[in-house]
Write an enzyme that holds these catalytic residues in place. Structure first.
Site, PDB file in Angstrom:
ATOM      1  N   THR A  11      -7.558  10.987   2.912  1.00 46.72           N
ATOM      2  CA  THR A  11      -6.322  10.565   3.591  1.00 46.72           C
ATOM      3  C   THR A  11      -5.389  11.771   3.701  1.00 46.72           C
ATOM      4  O   THR A  11      -5.776  12.899   3.372  1.00 46.72           O
ATOM      5  CB  THR A  11      -5.598   9.463   2.797  1.00 46.72           C
ATOM      6  OG1 THR A  11      -5.066  10.042   1.599  1.00 46.72           O
ATOM      7  CG2 THR A  11      -6.528   8.309   2.439  1.00 46.72           C
ATOM      8  N   LYS A  22       1.535   4.392 -11.124  1.00 47.61           N
ATOM      9  CA  LYS A  22       0.245   3.715 -10.958  1.00 47.61           C
ATOM     10  C   LYS A  22      -0.139   2.927 -12.221  1.00 47.61           C
ATOM     11  O   LYS A  22      -0.732   1.853 -12.121  1.00 47.61           O
ATOM     12  CB  LYS A  22      -0.846   4.723 -10.563  1.00 47.61           C
ATOM     13  CG  LYS A  22      -0.619   5.310  -9.168  1.00 47.61           C
ATOM     14  CD  LYS A  22      -0.629   4.223  -8.095  1.00 47.61           C
ATOM     15  CE  LYS A  22      -0.175   4.716  -6.740  1.00 47.61           C
ATOM     16  NZ  LYS A  22      -0.198   3.671  -5.698  1.00 47.61           N
ATOM     17  N   TYR A  36       3.677  10.383 -10.344  1.00 42.33           N
ATOM     18  CA  TYR A  36       2.710   9.500  -9.689  1.00 42.33           C
ATOM     19  C   TYR A  36       2.010   8.604 -10.706  1.00 42.33           C
ATOM     20  O   TYR A  36       1.902   7.387 -10.522  1.00 42.33           O
ATOM     21  CB  TYR A  36       1.684  10.366  -8.952  1.00 42.33           C
ATOM     22  CG  TYR A  36       0.633   9.590  -8.195  1.00 42.33           C
ATOM     23  CD1 TYR A  36       0.927   9.025  -6.959  1.00 42.33           C
ATOM     24  CD2 TYR A  36      -0.661   9.434  -8.698  1.00 42.33           C
ATOM     25  CE1 TYR A  36      -0.040   8.320  -6.249  1.00 42.33           C
ATOM     26  CE2 TYR A  36      -1.626   8.736  -7.995  1.00 42.33           C
ATOM     27  CZ  TYR A  36      -1.314   8.183  -6.767  1.00 42.33           C
ATOM     28  OH  TYR A  36      -2.269   7.487  -6.065  1.00 42.33           O
ATOM     29  N   ASN A  38       0.793  -1.230   0.000  1.00 38.82           N
ATOM     30  CA  ASN A  38       0.000   0.000   0.000  1.00 38.82           C
ATOM     31  C   ASN A  38       0.829   1.287   0.000  1.00 38.82           C
ATOM     32  O   ASN A  38       0.395   2.288  -0.566  1.00 38.82           O
ATOM     33  CB  ASN A  38      -0.906  -0.014   1.248  1.00 38.82           C
ATOM     34  CG  ASN A  38      -1.458   1.350   1.583  1.00 38.82           C
ATOM     35  OD1 ASN A  38      -2.417   1.820   0.958  1.00 38.82           O
ATOM     36  ND2 ASN A  38      -0.846   2.026   2.558  1.00 38.82           N
TER      37      ASN A  38
HETATM   38  N1  LIG Z   1      -6.208   8.573  -1.005  1.00 36.28           N
HETATM   39  C1  LIG Z   1      -6.652   8.302  -2.223  1.00 36.28           C
HETATM   40  O1  LIG Z   1      -7.697   8.771  -2.652  1.00 36.28           O
HETATM   41  C2  LIG Z   1      -5.860   7.385  -3.122  1.00 36.28           C
HETATM   42  C3  LIG Z   1      -6.290   7.249  -4.443  1.00 36.28           C
HETATM   43  C4  LIG Z   1      -5.627   6.360  -5.266  1.00 36.28           C
HETATM   44  C5  LIG Z   1      -4.549   5.638  -4.782  1.00 36.28           C
HETATM   45  N2  LIG Z   1      -4.133   5.812  -3.494  1.00 36.28           N
HETATM   46  C6  LIG Z   1      -2.975   5.025  -3.021  1.00 36.28           C
HETATM   47  O2  LIG Z   1      -3.190   4.525  -1.716  1.00 36.28           O
HETATM   48  C7  LIG Z   1      -1.928   4.338  -1.066  1.00 36.28           C
HETATM   49  C8  LIG Z   1      -1.979   4.964   0.320  1.00 36.28           C
HETATM   50  O3  LIG Z   1      -2.114   6.370   0.195  1.00 36.28           O
HETATM   51  P1  LIG Z   1      -2.903   7.276   1.239  1.00 36.28           P
HETATM   52  O4  LIG Z   1      -3.806   8.129   0.447  1.00 36.28           O
HETATM   53  O5  LIG Z   1      -3.437   6.453   2.327  1.00 36.28           O
HETATM   54  O6  LIG Z   1      -1.687   8.222   1.737  1.00 36.28           O
HETATM   55  P2  LIG Z   1      -1.161   8.644   3.201  1.00 36.28           P
HETATM   56  O7  LIG Z   1      -0.130   9.681   2.920  1.00 36.28           O
HETATM   57  O8  LIG Z   1      -2.286   9.008   4.108  1.00 36.28           O
HETATM   58  O9  LIG Z   1      -0.466   7.317   3.759  1.00 36.28           O
HETATM   59  C9  LIG Z   1       0.695   6.789   3.156  1.00 36.28           C
HETATM   60  C10 LIG Z   1       1.559   6.095   4.205  1.00 36.28           C
HETATM   61  O10 LIG Z   1       2.715   5.566   3.545  1.00 36.28           O
HETATM   62  C11 LIG Z   1       3.842   5.796   4.380  1.00 36.28           C
HETATM   63  N3  LIG Z   1       5.087   5.793   3.609  1.00 36.28           N
HETATM   64  C12 LIG Z   1       5.597   6.797   2.836  1.00 36.28           C
HETATM   65  N4  LIG Z   1       6.799   6.440   2.363  1.00 36.28           N
HETATM   66  C13 LIG Z   1       7.053   5.189   2.823  1.00 36.28           C
HETATM   67  C14 LIG Z   1       8.137   4.298   2.675  1.00 36.28           C
HETATM   68  N5  LIG Z   1       9.231   4.610   1.987  1.00 36.28           N
HETATM   69  N6  LIG Z   1       8.051   3.079   3.282  1.00 36.28           N
HETATM   70  C15 LIG Z   1       6.963   2.752   4.033  1.00 36.28           C
HETATM   71  N7  LIG Z   1       5.936   3.581   4.236  1.00 36.28           N
HETATM   72  C16 LIG Z   1       5.968   4.784   3.623  1.00 36.28           C
HETATM   73  C17 LIG Z   1       3.575   7.144   5.027  1.00 36.28           C
HETATM   74  O11 LIG Z   1       4.369   7.305   6.214  1.00 36.28           O
HETATM   75  C18 LIG Z   1       2.075   7.045   5.302  1.00 36.28           C
HETATM   76  O12 LIG Z   1       1.847   6.495   6.590  1.00 36.28           O
HETATM   77  C19 LIG Z   1      -0.889   4.950  -1.989  1.00 36.28           C
HETATM   78  O13 LIG Z   1      -0.264   3.924  -2.747  1.00 36.28           O
HETATM   79  C20 LIG Z   1      -1.699   5.852  -2.893  1.00 36.28           C
HETATM   80  O14 LIG Z   1      -1.102   6.072  -4.130  1.00 36.28           O
HETATM   81  C21 LIG Z   1      -4.753   6.683  -2.652  1.00 36.28           C
END
Ligand SMILES: NC(=O)c1ccc[n+]([C@@H]2O[C@H](COP(=O)([O-])OP(=O)(O)OC[C@H]3O[C@@H](n4cnc5c(N)ncnc54)[C@H](O)[C@@H]3O)[C@@H](O)[C@H]2O)c1
Length: 286
Positions: free
Chosen positions: A197, A164, A160, A94
């Site tokens: 998030t 993806k 990004y 994730n």
């Molecule tokens: N939020 C959305 O709407 C959305 C949409 C599409 C995809 N995503 C994907 O969901 C995933 C989670 O994103 P989110 O929105 O929860 O973001 P977020 O920033 O709230 O959480 C991301 C977490 O990843 C951790 N992280 C960052 N670098 C890291 C590393 N090198 N090693 C380990 N952990 C690390 C951060 O400390 C954080 O706790 C991502 O892959 C993001 O691309 C999110």
């Protein structure tokens, strides 16, 4: 008993980037359905706080510091979890970051970080865990975080978007490899639409070009206004994984819309065009 409980209760879940956002939401849900959750993140305090939350709610959880941009750390994680628990039922790759700014203005370090976390983190999570999963012979699940961005194009988000698109492709090939091997491993492409998030928080943008801060703020405000509730979205995602679906969308209508646009783009071999919505979002006038 729900489908999630029947598939997952009593198993071990390993989730990267679980100190915040979707990872944390999935970790909480995994705890609720009776899994032992290994909450991993690069941020030790954040991982520990989510693990503590799960334990306080009556679940089982432990925290581990793992930086997914380092392949050796994923090997260390897999080794430690299998040594302690013997098997892993659910792995969610994730951890991810957003990077805003024009492609040529993003410093090399930020490009590398984005590719290493979002793409190599997923690849090496799979490389480290799958041999051990196969050796266990048990049924298990892997979810990789793609995005609706896997099917679109967005100026100021090239770093990004490229990761993806690549993660979606990786999960498709991985799914077929499991078929070829007749492996009892289900692969899911997790496609969040927009869930509330911290991904667009200002403090996540260190090392971005100056312009990035403005685009980041725009995205942050849009997510705050229109994003899906995190707990609700994570329930939808966990249910989709438990149903053995490959496509696991938090907001299926958004996925459908993005795919329709992509299909038309390909079938017409169209030229990339800035649509009105994108221009408005980026504050570009004609
Ligand atoms: N939020 C959305 O709407 C959305 C949409 C599409 C995809 N995503 C994907 O969901 C995933 C989670 O994103 P989110 O929105 O929860 O973001 P977020 O920033 O709230 O959480 C991301 C977490 O990843 C951790 N992280 C960052 N670098 C890291 C590393 N090198 N090693 C380990 N952990 C690390 C951060 O400390 C954080 O706790 C991502 O892959 C993001 O691309 C999110």
């Amino acid at each position: 008993m729900t489908l999630e409980e029947s598939k997952f209760a009593g198993g071990v879940a390993v989730i990267t980037g679980a100190g915040s956002g979707i990872g944390a939401g999935l970790a909480r849900r995994a705890g609720e359905v009776g899994m032992t959750v290994v909450v991993t993140d690069i941020n030790a305090a954040a991982a520990e706080s989510v693990a503590e939350e799960i334990r306080a709610a009556g679940g089982k959880a432990e925290a581990m510091v793992v930086d997914v941009s380092q392949p050796a750390e994923l090997d260390r994680l897999a080794e430690a979890v299998f040594a302690k628990h013997g098997s892993v039922r659910l792995l969610v790759n994730n951890a991810g970051i957003e990077t805003l700014g024009f492609a040529w203005e993003i410093p090399a370090e930020r490009w590398e970080a984005t590719l290493n976390i979002n793409l190599h983190g997923v690849i090496h999570g799979v490389r480290a865990f799958v041999p051990r999963m196969l050796a266990s012979g048990e049924e298990c699940w892997i979810g990789n975080l793609a995005s609706v961005g896997s099917f679109g194009m967005m100026p100021t988000q090239s770093a990004y978007m490229v990761t993806k698109h690549a993660v979606q492709s990786f999960s498709e090939c991985l799914y077929l490899e499991m078929e070829l091997k007749k492996a009892p491993i289900h692969v899911a492409s997790i496609i969040p639409g927009m869930m509330k998030t911290n991904i667009f928080n200002a403090d996540r943008g260190a090392g971005e070009p100056v312009d990035g801060a403005g685009y980041r703020k725009t995205m942050h405000d849009m997510m705050a206004a229109y994003g899906m509730d995190l707990a609700e979205g994570c329930k939808v995602i966990m249910a989709g994984i438990a149903a053995n679906n490959f496509w696991v969308s938090s907001q299926p209508e958004m996925t459908q819309q993005m795919l329709a646009g992509r299909i038309a783009f390909f079938s017409e071999q169209a030229t990339p065009t800035l649509n009105e919505q994108t221009k408005q979002l980026l504050g570009v006038a004609d």
